[in-house]
Design a protein around this motif. Structure first.
Motif, PDB file in Angstrom:
ATOM      1  N   SER A  91     -35.695 -32.979 -47.711  1.00 54.91           N
ATOM      2  CA  SER A  91     -35.701 -32.926 -46.253  1.00 54.91           C
ATOM      3  C   SER A  91     -36.370 -34.162 -45.665  1.00 54.91           C
ATOM      4  CB  SER A  91     -36.435 -31.672 -45.776  1.00 54.91           C
ATOM      5  OG  SER A  91     -35.826 -30.508 -46.298  1.00 54.91           O
ATOM      6  N   ASP A  92     -36.133 -34.376 -44.382  1.00 57.67           N
ATOM      7  CA  ASP A  92     -36.721 -35.516 -43.683  1.00 57.67           C
ATOM      8  C   ASP A  92     -38.210 -35.266 -43.436  1.00 57.67           C
ATOM      9  OD1 ASP A  92     -36.845 -37.969 -42.497  1.00 57.67           O
ATOM     10  OD2 ASP A  92     -35.369 -37.548 -40.941  1.00 57.67           O
ATOM     11  N   LEU A  93     -38.921 -36.341 -43.125  1.00 57.75           N
ATOM     12  CA  LEU A  93     -40.352 -36.271 -42.870  1.00 57.75           C
ATOM     13  C   LEU A  93     -40.641 -35.385 -41.659  1.00 57.75           C
ATOM     14  CD1 LEU A  93     -43.161 -37.651 -43.654  1.00 57.75           C
ATOM     15  CD2 LEU A  93     -42.706 -39.170 -41.719  1.00 57.75           C
ATOM     16  N   VAL A  94     -41.598 -34.461 -41.821  1.00 62.57           N
ATOM     17  CA  VAL A  94     -42.031 -33.605 -40.711  1.00 62.57           C
ATOM     18  C   VAL A  94     -43.549 -33.536 -40.719  1.00 62.57           C
ATOM     19  CG1 VAL A  94     -39.932 -32.196 -40.722  1.00 62.57           C
ATOM     20  CG2 VAL A  94     -41.905 -31.486 -42.097  1.00 62.57           C
ATOM     21  N   ALA A  95     -44.118 -33.094 -39.613  1.00 58.09           N
ATOM     22  CA  ALA A  95     -45.562 -32.894 -39.522  1.00 58.09           C
ATOM     23  C   ALA A  95     -45.990 -31.797 -40.499  1.00 58.09           C
ATOM     24  CB  ALA A  95     -45.956 -32.526 -38.104  1.00 58.09           C
ATOM     25  N   LEU A  96     -47.243 -31.867 -40.920  1.00 55.11           N
ATOM     26  CA  LEU A  96     -47.761 -30.900 -41.892  1.00 55.11           C
ATOM     27  C   LEU A  96     -47.581 -29.470 -41.400  1.00 55.11           C
ATOM     28  CD1 LEU A  96     -49.281 -30.220 -44.490  1.00 55.11           C
ATOM     29  CD2 LEU A  96     -51.426 -30.638 -43.251  1.00 55.11           C
ATOM     30  N   ASP A  97     -47.900 -29.219 -40.139  1.00 56.40           N
ATOM     31  CA  ASP A  97     -47.755 -27.853 -39.605  1.00 56.40           C
ATOM     32  C   ASP A  97     -46.320 -27.353 -39.730  1.00 56.40           C
ATOM     33  OD1 ASP A  97     -50.387 -28.062 -38.968  1.00 56.40           O
ATOM     34  OD2 ASP A  97     -50.128 -27.997 -36.788  1.00 56.40           O
ATOM     35  N   ASP A  98     -45.368 -28.215 -39.416  1.00 54.67           N
ATOM     36  CA  ASP A  98     -43.957 -27.818 -39.480  1.00 54.67           C
ATOM     37  C   ASP A  98     -43.524 -27.573 -40.921  1.00 54.67           C
ATOM     38  OD1 ASP A  98     -43.691 -28.008 -36.723  1.00 54.67           O
ATOM     39  OD2 ASP A  98     -43.095 -30.110 -36.788  1.00 54.67           O
TER      40      ASP A  98
END
Length: 256
Positions: free
Chosen positions: A147-154
């Motif tokens: 998957s693409d880069l996301v924020a830690l929370d997400d």
């Protein structure tokens, strides 16, 4: 391991139904491997198992393969579902993490952005190519989902329901000592993983410099999060990823 070349394709694989290969695969077979009509290769697509195929007469520069016999069925995943969450680092080291995670049987790879993450751009096309080549070489019948880069929370919100988060946390709680000293250190990895057998899991690896105090507090207060230590030395991110994945496969995964 068979010496017959092995290749991933996206097309459906059925007996005697010809498959036109894409440009890169065609070049690899005809120019690099120098295969010719009638030569054999093994092919998988992540859905229909692995097939023994023969190279048919090419159409110009396009290679045509014909499935002859199914060699392995596409079995259901054996064991718990494993996700790797990692903060991207330098290019070569990040590529190494993706390659080794694929070799070690991870089902999903999720780059995450943390407070100390320095690399905020990822190339999914490059990651998918690295994973594809690693799967071809290691006899996997599937590819990890990247998957693409996301924020830690997400990233944490996107985990499978009930998955245990294994948090590689090398810091202690004493701010006056290097890396927090010994107070508040996480438990040894093996003892934690022994208690997680049979459960889906996600392993979280931080960036160079580790997690911020706020992130550590959040992670340690989160339900179903299990901090682990990987020993008395501070490991590089890519070393920590390989070490944690290896331990998990040996204790909880398909090495057990």
């Amino acid at each position: 391991m068979s010496a017959i070349p092995r290749l991933f394709v996206s097309a459906i694989l059925k007996s005697s139904v010809p498959v036109r290969l894409e440009d890169d695969a065609s070049k690899y077979l005809m120019r690099v491997m120098r295969l010719s009509q009638g030569d054999q290769l093994r092919v998988f697509n992540g859905r229909d198992g692995e097939w023994l195929c023969e190279l048919a007469a090419p159409e110009g520069k396009v290679a045509i393969i014909v499935p002859v016999e199914q060699m392995r069925e596409q079995a259901a995943a054996d064991g718990p579902y494993l996700t790797l969450l990692f903060a991207p680092v330098k290019k070569a080291e990040t590529d190494f993490i993706v390659q080794k995670a694929t070799e070690l049987g991870v089902q999903a790879i999720q780059p995450v952005a943390t407070q100390f993450t320095q690399t905020r751009t990822v190339r999914l096309d490059r990651f998918n190519k690295i994973a594809l080549e690693a799967a071809e070489q290691t006899e996997r019948l599937d590819l990890p989902e990247i998957s693409d880069l996301v924020a830690l929370d997400d990233a944490l919100a996107g985990l499978r329901e009930g998955a245990a988060l294994i948090f590689c946390d090398e810091a202690g709680e004493d701010e006056s000592k290097p890396w927090g000293g010994s107070v508040g250190r996480a438990s040894a990895a093996l003892s934690v993983m022994e208690a997680l057998k049979g459960r889906d899991a996600a392993i979280l690896i931080g960036p160079e410099g580790g997690f911020s105090p706020d992130e550590r507090h959040f992670l340690r207060s989160r339900a179903e999060t299990f901090p682990i230590s990987l020993g008395p030395r501070i490991l590089r991110a890519e070393t920590a990823a390989v070490s944690a994945l290896t331990l998990w496969q040996a204790v909880c995964g398909d090495w057990a």
